[in-house]
Scaffold this active site. Structure first.
Site, PDB file in Angstrom:
ATOM      1  N   LYS A 186      59.243  -4.423   7.609  1.00  0.00           N
ATOM      2  CA  LYS A 186      59.444  -2.983   7.783  1.00  0.00           C
ATOM      3  C   LYS A 186      60.885  -2.609   7.450  1.00  0.00           C
ATOM      4  O   LYS A 186      61.152  -1.573   6.839  1.00  0.00           O
ATOM      5  CB  LYS A 186      59.088  -2.581   9.222  1.00  0.00           C
ATOM      6  CG  LYS A 186      58.965  -1.090   9.372  1.00  0.00           C
ATOM      7  CD  LYS A 186      58.167  -0.637  10.554  1.00  0.00           C
ATOM      8  CE  LYS A 186      57.970   0.873  10.475  1.00  0.00           C
ATOM      9  NZ  LYS A 186      58.063   1.529  11.764  1.00  0.00           N
ATOM     10  N   ASN A 194      64.404   4.517   2.846  1.00  0.00           N
ATOM     11  CA  ASN A 194      65.287   5.386   3.648  1.00  0.00           C
ATOM     12  C   ASN A 194      66.634   5.545   2.963  1.00  0.00           C
ATOM     13  O   ASN A 194      67.180   6.655   2.864  1.00  0.00           O
ATOM     14  CB  ASN A 194      65.518   4.788   5.042  1.00  0.00           C
ATOM     15  CG  ASN A 194      64.323   4.960   5.947  1.00  0.00           C
ATOM     16  OD1 ASN A 194      63.197   5.022   5.490  1.00  0.00           O
ATOM     17  ND2 ASN A 194      64.568   5.041   7.241  1.00  0.00           N
ATOM     18  N   GLU A 271      70.548   4.652  11.065  1.00  0.00           N
ATOM     19  CA  GLU A 271      70.359   3.256  11.500  1.00  0.00           C
ATOM     20  C   GLU A 271      70.787   2.264  10.416  1.00  0.00           C
ATOM     21  O   GLU A 271      70.370   1.107  10.440  1.00  0.00           O
ATOM     22  CB  GLU A 271      68.884   3.031  11.894  1.00  0.00           C
ATOM     23  CG  GLU A 271      68.478   3.778  13.156  1.00  0.00           C
ATOM     24  CD  GLU A 271      67.037   3.526  13.602  1.00  0.00           C
ATOM     25  OE1 GLU A 271      66.119   3.768  12.797  1.00  0.00           O
ATOM     26  OE2 GLU A 271      66.844   3.091  14.754  1.00  0.00           O
TER      27      GLU A 271
END
Ligand code: NAD
Length: 310
Positions: A186, A194, A271
């Site tokens: 993932k 992203n 993140e």
């Protein structure tokens, strides 16, 4: 079951509503004061696929106001907020609840293990989704599933009670064989989609329409594969590339702007240090260079700085 949702943003709130609706005693714990006070005053508003608003009366607290003990703590902060939340909940964690993390990014398990005995930690991945539309308000679409595994399976052989609690709430949980591989898979997907969608200010289909998307993709994932191999973690760049290509269909996820893009747009920290940045740092430690991932992490941090995000 007495359940604390530690980090009750988009995902934590969605899980909290589902678990409370199934009869569990749920406390939402969050550091965003406006969010907590809005839920305390007028409940949590959930906007569903059909545009309808549903209001749920929920217990919401700031971490410093939590004194009770819980059977299960579900950590749903962003990766970079996890250490602080765990420190704030040290009293709660002293009663040895099961701690479950489904947050994105690599390194969360290491963060949790600094605060919680490893044999109480369960980790996993989820494809549920949710958006935090404002304080006390989430918007949810579609359904999802969870795949999870205990960090010390020998000491925690039976996950069936936890899985039953999640499934009674309709969360579609099942055991994973190799949760670290699932987390890296993932993270590989997120470190391509992203990061590039944020840098290019585009959605997933637009990224997939670039003639050189494979070159950009391979530059990230080949380094992931080399670092994973050195760290003895199962990772297939080809499998992640196939998963990424499957997201391009405009009728499926193609029109979606990944969460990092949304964070940047909302001027929230990303993140990145738990995606490309983590692989660059681990590569440096293991003498496996990951210059593309290091540069991408720097580019995202530069964009954060230009937007005044701290
Ligand atoms: P989120 O940004 O909605 O919430 C995380 C924390 O940030 C919460 O404590 C929230 O209150 C706080 N926060 C958010 N906006 C704020 C604001 N304007 N001011 C102050 N505090 C604010 O995070 P999330 O989307 O629930 O993600 C949690 C974890 O789950 C992450 O690791 C994420 O990558 C992962 N995840 C998210 C989704 C999704 O669809 N949202 C899907 C799968 C995994």
């Amino acid at each position: 079951m007495k359940i604390a949702i530690a980090g009750a943003g988009a995902m934590g709130s969605r899980f909290g509503v589902k678990l409370q609706s199934a009869g569990n005693q749920v406390t939402l714990i969050d550091n965003w004061v406006d969010h907590v006070t809005t839920i305390q005053r007028q409940g949590l508003t959930v906007t569903t696929d059909d545009g309808a608003d549903h209001v749920y009366q929920m217990t919401a607290k700031r971490p410093q106001d939590v004194t009770e003990s819980f059977d299960l703590v579900i950590l749903f902060t962003k990766a970079m907020q996890m250490d602080q939340m765990l420190q704030q909940l040290s009293g709660v964690l002293g009663n040895h609840p099961i701690v479950l993390t489904l947050a994105n990014g690599i390194g969360n398990i290491e963060t949790i293990e600094r605060h919680v005995p490893k044999d109480h930690v369960v980790a996993g991945t989820t494809v549920w989704s949710s958006s935090l539309t404002g304080p006390g308000h989430i918007t949810v679409t579609g359904t999802g599933s969870i795949s999870l595994q205990a960090m010390v399976p020998a000491k925690f052989p039976d996950l069936s009670g936890l899985i039953a609690t999640l499934n009674d709430a309709g969360l579609n949980a099942s055991p994973a064989d190799n949760v670290l591989a699932a987390i890296w898979k993932k993270a590989g997907l997120n470190s391509v989609l992203n990061t590039y969608c944020t840098l290019f200010d585009c959605n997933i289909a637009e990224f997939g329409s670039l003639p050189n998307w494979r070159t950009l993709n391979d530059a990230v994932l080949n380094e992931f594969a080399a670092v994973a191999q050195a760290a003895k973690i199962q990772f297939s760049a080809a499998d992640v590339t196939a998963l990424i290509a499957a997201q391009f269909d405009p009728d499926k996820n193609g029109g979606h702007y990944p969460s990092m893009h949304q964070d940047m747009a909302k001027k929230r920290p990303t993140e990145i240090d738990f995606l490309n940045g983590y692989v660059a740092r681990l590569g440096a430690k293991l003498n496996v260079p990951a210059p593309t991932n290091a540069l991408l992490a720097q580019l995202i941090h530069s964009q954060e700085s230009l937007k005044g995000i701290k």
